[in-house]
Motif scaffolding. Structure first.
Motif, PDB file in Angstrom:
ATOM      1  N   VAL A 207     107.696  -4.856  -5.131  1.00  0.00           N
ATOM      2  CA  VAL A 207     108.188  -6.263  -5.321  1.00  0.00           C
ATOM      3  C   VAL A 207     107.022  -7.172  -4.504  1.00  0.00           C
ATOM      4  O   VAL A 207     106.637  -7.942  -5.039  1.00  0.00           O
ATOM      5  CB  VAL A 207     109.405  -6.630  -4.614  1.00  0.00           C
ATOM      6  CG1 VAL A 207     109.598  -8.076  -4.471  1.00  0.00           C
ATOM      7  CG2 VAL A 207     110.542  -5.867  -5.391  1.00  0.00           C
ATOM      8  N   ARG A 208     106.748  -6.730  -3.176  1.00  0.00           N
ATOM      9  CA  ARG A 208     105.542  -7.461  -2.729  1.00  0.00           C
ATOM     10  C   ARG A 208     104.280  -7.498  -3.511  1.00  0.00           C
ATOM     11  O   ARG A 208     103.712  -8.623  -3.608  1.00  0.00           O
ATOM     12  CB  ARG A 208     105.342  -6.858  -1.280  1.00  0.00           C
ATOM     13  CG  ARG A 208     104.288  -7.680  -0.373  1.00  0.00           C
ATOM     14  CD  ARG A 208     104.639  -6.790   1.039  1.00  0.00           C
ATOM     15  NE  ARG A 208     105.708  -6.938   1.473  1.00  0.00           N
ATOM     16  CZ  ARG A 208     105.964  -6.140   2.875  1.00  0.00           C
ATOM     17  NH1 ARG A 208     104.887  -5.230   3.198  1.00  0.00           N
ATOM     18  NH2 ARG A 208     107.149  -6.274   3.221  1.00  0.00           N
ATOM     19  N   ARG A 209     103.746  -6.223  -4.069  1.00  0.00           N
ATOM     20  CA  ARG A 209     102.577  -6.396  -4.856  1.00  0.00           C
ATOM     21  C   ARG A 209     102.755  -7.422  -6.044  1.00  0.00           C
ATOM     22  O   ARG A 209     101.808  -8.055  -6.355  1.00  0.00           O
ATOM     23  CB  ARG A 209     102.173  -5.010  -5.391  1.00  0.00           C
ATOM     24  CG  ARG A 209     101.276  -4.873  -6.077  1.00  0.00           C
ATOM     25  CD  ARG A 209     101.095  -3.452  -6.912  1.00  0.00           C
ATOM     26  NE  ARG A 209     101.816  -3.552  -7.844  1.00  0.00           N
ATOM     27  CZ  ARG A 209     102.849  -2.502  -8.588  1.00  0.00           C
ATOM     28  NH1 ARG A 209     102.308  -1.446  -7.890  1.00  0.00           N
ATOM     29  NH2 ARG A 209     103.578  -2.630  -9.546  1.00  0.00           N
ATOM     30  N   GLU A 210     103.959  -7.032  -6.705  1.00  0.00           N
ATOM     31  CA  GLU A 210     104.185  -8.056  -8.084  1.00  0.00           C
ATOM     32  C   GLU A 210     104.006  -9.736  -7.569  1.00  0.00           C
ATOM     33  O   GLU A 210     103.509 -10.322  -8.355  1.00  0.00           O
ATOM     34  CB  GLU A 210     105.519  -7.609  -8.697  1.00  0.00           C
ATOM     35  CG  GLU A 210     105.545  -6.504  -9.393  1.00  0.00           C
ATOM     36  CD  GLU A 210     106.783  -6.097  -9.925  1.00  0.00           C
ATOM     37  OE1 GLU A 210     107.887  -6.739  -9.360  1.00  0.00           O
ATOM     38  OE2 GLU A 210     106.989  -4.904 -10.767  1.00  0.00           O
ATOM     39  N   ILE A 211     104.576  -9.966  -6.442  1.00  0.00           N
ATOM     40  CA  ILE A 211     104.584 -11.383  -6.176  1.00  0.00           C
ATOM     41  C   ILE A 211     103.049 -11.662  -5.850  1.00  0.00           C
ATOM     42  O   ILE A 211     102.678 -12.824  -6.116  1.00  0.00           O
ATOM     43  CB  ILE A 211     105.383 -11.398  -4.753  1.00  0.00           C
ATOM     44  CG1 ILE A 211     107.037 -11.216  -5.028  1.00  0.00           C
ATOM     45  CG2 ILE A 211     105.151 -12.815  -4.245  1.00  0.00           C
ATOM     46  CD1 ILE A 211     107.881 -11.361  -4.058  1.00  0.00           C
ATOM     47  N   GLY A 212     102.252 -10.865  -5.161  1.00  0.00           N
ATOM     48  CA  GLY A 212     101.062 -11.107  -4.814  1.00  0.00           C
ATOM     49  C   GLY A 212     100.100 -11.376  -5.998  1.00  0.00           C
ATOM     50  O   GLY A 212      99.214 -12.202  -6.131  1.00  0.00           O
ATOM     51  N   GLU A 213     100.491 -10.549  -7.020  1.00  0.00           N
ATOM     52  CA  GLU A 213      99.627 -10.515  -8.330  1.00  0.00           C
ATOM     53  C   GLU A 213     100.297 -12.029  -8.961  1.00  0.00           C
ATOM     54  O   GLU A 213      99.222 -12.514  -9.517  1.00  0.00           O
ATOM     55  CB  GLU A 213      99.896  -9.269  -9.107  1.00  0.00           C
ATOM     56  CG  GLU A 213      99.387  -7.921  -8.790  1.00  0.00           C
ATOM     57  CD  GLU A 213      99.893  -6.638  -9.392  1.00  0.00           C
ATOM     58  OE1 GLU A 213     100.798  -7.191 -10.400  1.00  0.00           O
ATOM     59  OE2 GLU A 213      99.475  -5.895  -9.413  1.00  0.00           O
ATOM     60  N   GLN A 214     101.492 -12.261  -9.031  1.00  0.00           N
ATOM     61  CA  GLN A 214     101.767 -13.709  -9.654  1.00  0.00           C
ATOM     62  C   GLN A 214     101.158 -14.814  -9.050  1.00  0.00           C
ATOM     63  O   GLN A 214     100.517 -15.668  -9.623  1.00  0.00           O
ATOM     64  CB  GLN A 214     103.266 -13.677  -9.611  1.00  0.00           C
ATOM     65  CG  GLN A 214     103.930 -12.676 -10.446  1.00  0.00           C
ATOM     66  CD  GLN A 214     105.346 -12.889 -10.450  1.00  0.00           C
ATOM     67  OE1 GLN A 214     105.919 -13.704  -9.500  1.00  0.00           O
ATOM     68  NE2 GLN A 214     106.362 -12.033 -11.158  1.00  0.00           N
ATOM     69  N   ASN A 215     100.924 -14.798  -7.586  1.00  0.00           N
ATOM     70  CA  ASN A 215     100.386 -15.916  -6.753  1.00  0.00           C
ATOM     71  C   ASN A 215      98.950 -15.969  -7.305  1.00  0.00           C
ATOM     72  O   ASN A 215      98.339 -16.802  -7.079  1.00  0.00           O
ATOM     73  CB  ASN A 215     100.759 -15.827  -5.240  1.00  0.00           C
ATOM     74  CG  ASN A 215     102.151 -15.864  -5.110  1.00  0.00           C
ATOM     75  OD1 ASN A 215     102.804 -16.403  -5.762  1.00  0.00           O
ATOM     76  ND2 ASN A 215     102.641 -15.212  -3.959  1.00  0.00           N
ATOM     77  N   ALA A 216      98.352 -14.823  -7.448  1.00  0.00           N
ATOM     78  CA  ALA A 216      96.941 -14.743  -7.528  1.00  0.00           C
ATOM     79  C   ALA A 216      96.419 -15.071  -8.995  1.00  0.00           C
ATOM     80  O   ALA A 216      95.174 -15.823  -9.283  1.00  0.00           O
ATOM     81  CB  ALA A 216      96.350 -13.286  -7.579  1.00  0.00           C
ATOM     82  N   GLU A 217      97.422 -15.350  -9.907  1.00  0.00           N
ATOM     83  CA  GLU A 217      97.282 -15.772 -11.326  1.00  0.00           C
ATOM     84  C   GLU A 217      97.029 -17.422 -11.380  1.00  0.00           C
ATOM     85  O   GLU A 217      97.497 -17.963 -10.562  1.00  0.00           O
ATOM     86  CB  GLU A 217      98.154 -15.229 -12.332  1.00  0.00           C
ATOM     87  CG  GLU A 217      98.365 -13.769 -12.303  1.00  0.00           C
ATOM     88  CD  GLU A 217      99.480 -13.467 -13.306  1.00  0.00           C
ATOM     89  OE1 GLU A 217     100.325 -14.331 -13.620  1.00  0.00           O
ATOM     90  OE2 GLU A 217      99.368 -12.108 -13.886  1.00  0.00           O
TER      91      GLU A 217
END
Length: 217
Positions: A207-217
């Motif tokens: 979940v933490r990785r997915e949130i980080g990827e979303q914020n990076a977009e």
């Protein structure tokens, strides 16, 4: 009368310099130890003992003595019951004159059944450790499971039983190109508290990785 100049005892400059350098070195070592300790505590997400069920083949082999002793005890109990029914004073004879028959044919097999059943259900102990990069499970120093969070996709639980007894969960960890499985034996007190399962660490990191990827977009 002229006074002599006051004598002053001056420290050796080299000694002062060495003491200062030694003090700085000790301070630097202390700071480094604190840094490493804080870094270690920050990176370590979980550590402890986890139990894994025996394979189905081993469970089947371990069940054989359970069945044999249980069958022996059942047959012996029926024989003793028939004797008691056909000869009513027989129960008094068994209890007071031949109690070793009850111990040998009923009590000892029952104790074996309970202890051996619990031994099978509990599985065997492994060590798990989770840092911010990988979740790993080992047994006696040998690797059993290794999950790198960045390659993990999901974690799913499926109820697991031994015979009729709720034993734990089949844990399936789906990676990007393959899946990993672990038969997790859950202590009865934790059976309905998934948040305390060690594998929840993997879910949290996904979940933490997915949130980080979303914020990076």
């Amino acid at each position: 009368m002229q006074n002599d100049p006051e004598d002053h005892i001056s420290s050796d400059p080299e000694s002062v310099l060495e003491a200062s350098e030694e003090s700085k070195q000790r301070e630097a070592e202390h700071r480094e130890q604190l840094r490493l300790k804080l870094l270690s505590e920050r990176e370590l997400l979980g550590k402890g003992v986890i139990y894994r069920a025996y394979s189905k083949k081993i469970e089947a082999l371990m069940t054989i003595p359970l069945v044999l002793v249980g069958g022996f005890s059942a047959v012996a109990s029926v024989i003793l019951l028939v004797i008691i029914i056909s000869y009513p004073p027989g129960i008094a004879v068994l209890i007071f004159q031949k109690p070793h028959y009850i111990i040998l044919f009923i009590i000892l097999p029952y104790v074996f059944e309970v202890v051996w059943f619990k031994y099978i259900v509990r599985g065997y102990a492994c060590d798990y450790e989770a840092n911010q990069t990988v979740f790993s499970v080992t047994r006696k120093g040998k690797p059993i499971l290794s999950v790198i969070y960045k390659n993990a996709v999901s974690v799913k639980y499926k109820p697991m039983k031994y015979l009729w007894f709720d034993q734990g969960f089949h844990v399936t960890i789906k990676m990007k190109t393959y899946s990993l499985k672990f038969d997790y034996v859950v202590p009865r007190a934790m059976r309905f508290h998934h948040d305390n399962f060690p594998f929840e660490i993997i879910i949290q990191e996904i979940v933490r990785r997915e949130i980080g990827e979303q914020n990076a977009e």
